[in-house]
Design a protein around this motif. Sequence first.
Motif, PDB file in Angstrom:
ATOM      1  N   GLU A 166       0.809  -1.221   0.000  1.00 11.90           N
ATOM      2  CA  GLU A 166       0.000   0.000   0.000  1.00 11.90           C
ATOM      3  C   GLU A 166       0.843   1.272   0.000  1.00 11.90           C
ATOM      4  OE1 GLU A 166      -0.574  -2.497   2.421  1.00 11.90           O
ATOM      5  OE2 GLU A 166      -2.066  -3.403   1.095  1.00 11.90           O
ATOM      6  N   ASN A 167       1.998   1.246   0.655  1.00 13.20           N
ATOM      7  CA  ASN A 167       2.766   2.492   0.768  1.00 13.20           C
ATOM      8  C   ASN A 167       4.023   2.525  -0.109  1.00 13.20           C
ATOM      9  OD1 ASN A 167       4.690   0.933   2.094  1.00 13.20           O
ATOM     10  ND2 ASN A 167       4.405   1.902   4.088  1.00 13.20           N
ATOM     11  N   ARG A 168       4.305   1.446  -0.814  1.00 13.78           N
ATOM     12  CA  ARG A 168       5.538   1.341  -1.593  1.00 13.78           C
ATOM     13  C   ARG A 168       5.730   2.494  -2.574  1.00 13.78           C
ATOM     14  NH1 ARG A 168       8.348  -2.943  -2.037  1.00 13.78           N
ATOM     15  NH2 ARG A 168       6.599  -4.328  -1.647  1.00 13.78           N
ATOM     16  N   GLU A 169       4.740   2.759  -3.415  1.00 11.86           N
ATOM     17  CA  GLU A 169       4.883   3.800  -4.439  1.00 11.86           C
ATOM     18  C   GLU A 169       5.017   5.188  -3.813  1.00 11.86           C
ATOM     19  OE1 GLU A 169       5.522   3.400  -7.679  1.00 11.86           O
ATOM     20  OE2 GLU A 169       5.555   1.277  -7.144  1.00 11.86           O
ATOM     21  N   ALA A 170       4.256   5.441  -2.761  1.00 10.50           N
ATOM     22  CA  ALA A 170       4.344   6.742  -2.094  1.00 10.50           C
ATOM     23  C   ALA A 170       5.708   6.921  -1.436  1.00 10.50           C
ATOM     24  CB  ALA A 170       3.225   6.882  -1.060  1.00 10.50           C
ATOM     25  N   LEU A 171       6.240   5.860  -0.834  1.00 11.38           N
ATOM     26  CA  LEU A 171       7.566   5.938  -0.222  1.00 11.38           C
ATOM     27  C   LEU A 171       8.647   6.188  -1.273  1.00 11.38           C
ATOM     28  CD1 LEU A 171       7.410   3.093   2.447  1.00 11.38           C
ATOM     29  CD2 LEU A 171       7.727   5.538   2.885  1.00 11.38           C
ATOM     30  N   ILE A 172       8.545   5.515  -2.387  1.00 12.25           N
ATOM     31  CA  ILE A 172       9.520   5.709  -3.465  1.00 12.25           C
ATOM     32  C   ILE A 172       9.459   7.148  -3.967  1.00 12.25           C
ATOM     33  CG2 ILE A 172      10.069   5.086  -5.861  1.00 12.25           C
ATOM     34  CD1 ILE A 172       9.234   2.180  -5.098  1.00 12.25           C
ATOM     35  N   ARG A 173       8.253   7.657  -4.139  1.00 13.77           N
ATOM     36  CA  ARG A 173       8.081   9.042  -4.594  1.00 13.77           C
ATOM     37  C   ARG A 173       8.685  10.028  -3.579  1.00 13.77           C
ATOM     38  NH1 ARG A 173       3.290   8.007  -6.064  1.00 13.77           N
ATOM     39  NH2 ARG A 173       2.285   8.671  -4.148  1.00 13.77           N
ATOM     40  N   GLU A 174       8.393   9.820  -2.308  1.00 15.05           N
ATOM     41  CA  GLU A 174       8.928  10.704  -1.264  1.00 15.05           C
ATOM     42  C   GLU A 174      10.453  10.640  -1.208  1.00 15.05           C
ATOM     43  OE1 GLU A 174       7.633  13.019   0.648  1.00 15.05           O
ATOM     44  OE2 GLU A 174       5.614  12.660  -0.094  1.00 15.05           O
ATOM     45  N   SER A 175      11.000   9.442  -1.340  1.00 17.74           N
ATOM     46  CA  SER A 175      12.459   9.323  -1.259  1.00 17.74           C
ATOM     47  C   SER A 175      13.128   9.943  -2.480  1.00 17.74           C
ATOM     48  CB  SER A 175      12.881   7.863  -1.086  1.00 17.74           C
ATOM     49  OG  SER A 175      12.496   7.101  -2.196  1.00 17.74           O
ATOM     50  N   ARG A 176      12.534   9.788  -3.631  1.00 16.12           N
ATOM     51  CA  ARG A 176      13.094  10.421  -4.831  1.00 16.12           C
ATOM     52  C   ARG A 176      13.037  11.938  -4.726  1.00 16.12           C
ATOM     53  NH1 ARG A 176      10.862   6.306  -9.487  1.00 16.12           N
ATOM     54  NH2 ARG A 176      12.500   4.754  -9.184  1.00 16.12           N
ATOM     55  N   LEU A 177      11.944  12.445  -4.170  1.00 19.90           N
ATOM     56  CA  LEU A 177      11.828  13.885  -3.968  1.00 19.90           C
ATOM     57  C   LEU A 177      12.886  14.359  -2.975  1.00 19.90           C
ATOM     58  CD1 LEU A 177      10.352  16.528  -4.475  1.00 19.90           C
ATOM     59  CD2 LEU A 177       8.753  15.894  -2.659  1.00 19.90           C
ATOM     60  N   LEU A 178      13.078  13.602  -1.906  1.00 17.18           N
ATOM     61  CA  LEU A 178      14.087  13.947  -0.912  1.00 17.18           C
ATOM     62  C   LEU A 178      15.475  13.977  -1.530  1.00 17.18           C
ATOM     63  CD1 LEU A 178      15.046  14.415   2.002  1.00 17.18           C
ATOM     64  CD2 LEU A 178      15.003  11.927   2.312  1.00 17.18           C
ATOM     65  N   VAL A 179      15.811  12.952  -2.277  1.00 14.91           N
ATOM     66  CA  VAL A 179      17.141  12.885  -2.894  1.00 14.91           C
ATOM     67  C   VAL A 179      17.318  14.006  -3.916  1.00 14.91           C
ATOM     68  CG1 VAL A 179      18.625  11.482  -4.383  1.00 14.91           C
ATOM     69  CG2 VAL A 179      17.471  10.431  -2.433  1.00 14.91           C
ATOM     70  N   SER A 180      16.317  14.256  -4.734  1.00 17.68           N
ATOM     71  CA  SER A 180      16.419  15.338  -5.721  1.00 17.68           C
ATOM     72  C   SER A 180      16.576  16.689  -5.038  1.00 17.68           C
ATOM     73  CB  SER A 180      15.181  15.361  -6.627  1.00 17.68           C
ATOM     74  OG  SER A 180      15.173  14.253  -7.481  1.00 17.68           O
ATOM     75  N   GLY A 181      15.838  16.910  -3.966  1.00 17.45           N
ATOM     76  CA  GLY A 181      15.943  18.163  -3.232  1.00 17.45           C
ATOM     77  C   GLY A 181      17.312  18.346  -2.598  1.00 17.45           C
ATOM     78  N   ILE A 182      17.821  17.278  -1.996  1.00 16.80           N
ATOM     79  CA  ILE A 182      19.141  17.357  -1.368  1.00 16.80           C
ATOM     80  C   ILE A 182      20.225  17.562  -2.421  1.00 16.80           C
ATOM     81  CG2 ILE A 182      20.888  16.026  -0.112  1.00 16.80           C
ATOM     82  CD1 ILE A 182      18.583  14.916   1.601  1.00 16.80           C
ATOM     83  N   MET A 183      20.121  16.892  -3.554  1.00 15.95           N
ATOM     84  CA  MET A 183      21.115  17.081  -4.618  1.00 15.95           C
ATOM     85  C   MET A 183      21.079  18.514  -5.134  1.00 15.95           C
ATOM     86  SD  MET A 183      23.041  14.507  -4.959  1.00 15.95           S
ATOM     87  CE  MET A 183      23.930  15.333  -6.253  1.00 15.95           C
ATOM     88  N   PHE A 184      19.885  19.072  -5.277  1.00 12.64           N
ATOM     89  CA  PHE A 184      19.766  20.456  -5.737  1.00 12.64           C
ATOM     90  C   PHE A 184      20.446  21.403  -4.758  1.00 12.64           C
ATOM     91  CE2 PHE A 184      17.222  24.384  -5.200  1.00 12.64           C
ATOM     92  CZ  PHE A 184      17.708  25.061  -6.300  1.00 12.64           C
ATOM     93  N   VAL A 185      20.117  21.296  -3.470  1.00  7.34           N
ATOM     94  CA  VAL A 185      20.689  22.210  -2.481  1.00  7.34           C
ATOM     95  C   VAL A 185      22.201  21.996  -2.364  1.00  7.34           C
ATOM     96  CG1 VAL A 185      20.678  22.903  -0.048  1.00  7.34           C
ATOM     97  CG2 VAL A 185      18.524  22.440  -1.217  1.00  7.34           C
ATOM     98  N   THR A 186      22.639  20.744  -2.439  1.00 10.54           N
ATOM     99  CA  THR A 186      24.072  20.461  -2.369  1.00 10.54           C
ATOM    100  C   THR A 186      24.805  21.078  -3.548  1.00 10.54           C
ATOM    101  OG1 THR A 186      23.672  18.408  -1.158  1.00 10.54           O
ATOM    102  CG2 THR A 186      25.797  18.622  -2.273  1.00 10.54           C
ATOM    103  N   ASN A 187      24.269  20.925  -4.751  1.00 12.33           N
ATOM    104  CA  ASN A 187      24.916  21.518  -5.924  1.00 12.33           C
ATOM    105  C   ASN A 187      24.867  23.045  -5.871  1.00 12.33           C
ATOM    106  OD1 ASN A 187      25.742  19.094  -6.937  1.00 12.33           O
ATOM    107  ND2 ASN A 187      24.086  18.895  -8.406  1.00 12.33           N
ATOM    108  N   LEU A 188      23.809  23.590  -5.304  1.00 11.95           N
ATOM    109  CA  LEU A 188      23.733  25.037  -5.113  1.00 11.95           C
ATOM    110  C   LEU A 188      24.801  25.493  -4.117  1.00 11.95           C
ATOM    111  CD1 LEU A 188      21.935  27.361  -6.144  1.00 11.95           C
ATOM    112  CD2 LEU A 188      20.516  27.033  -4.116  1.00 11.95           C
TER     113      LEU A 188
END
Length: 156
Positions: free
Chosen positions: A87-109
């Motif tokens: 039930e939560n697999r897809e939502a967890l994957i989406r949240e983790s991808r968003l987290l990683v993308s956000g952290i990569m953006f701020v880190t590269n900034l």
Amino acid sequence: MNRQLFFTLDVLSLAGIAFMLATGLFYYGSLPEQMPIHFNAGGQADDYGPRAMIFLLPGIAIATSVLVGLIGRDPNNYNFPVKVTDENREALIRESRLLVSGIMFVTNLLLAYIHWGILQIGLGHQTGLNATFIWLFVGAILLLTVNGYVRMKKLA
């Protein structure tokens, strides 16, 4: 919505890398032989190295982005803070991808900010980095991490 957000964050991360490479190449000939390569907590340079080191931060950004991108392609590599169910697999994957993308953006900034500061010091336009900005970037990464954790915990 999420795909566009992921795409935007990834494009902005790549833009940060492109900015570092372009400015490093553009200013390389104008830089002194010795450039600051390390800073103390107050933003003052405390170690120097050859000007070719101006490409170290873009290199780190590229390597990190590629590595995170490769690892992040397979959700089996994720370490979720909650039990994964059907039930939560897809939502967890989406949240983790968003987290990683956000952290990569701020880190590269953050890396782009430090890179620009190093160039400005090398060109004689400033004497150090504004440590407050660096701590704000670090705080943003921490906030993104805590927010991602809380959002995933709610999916349990």
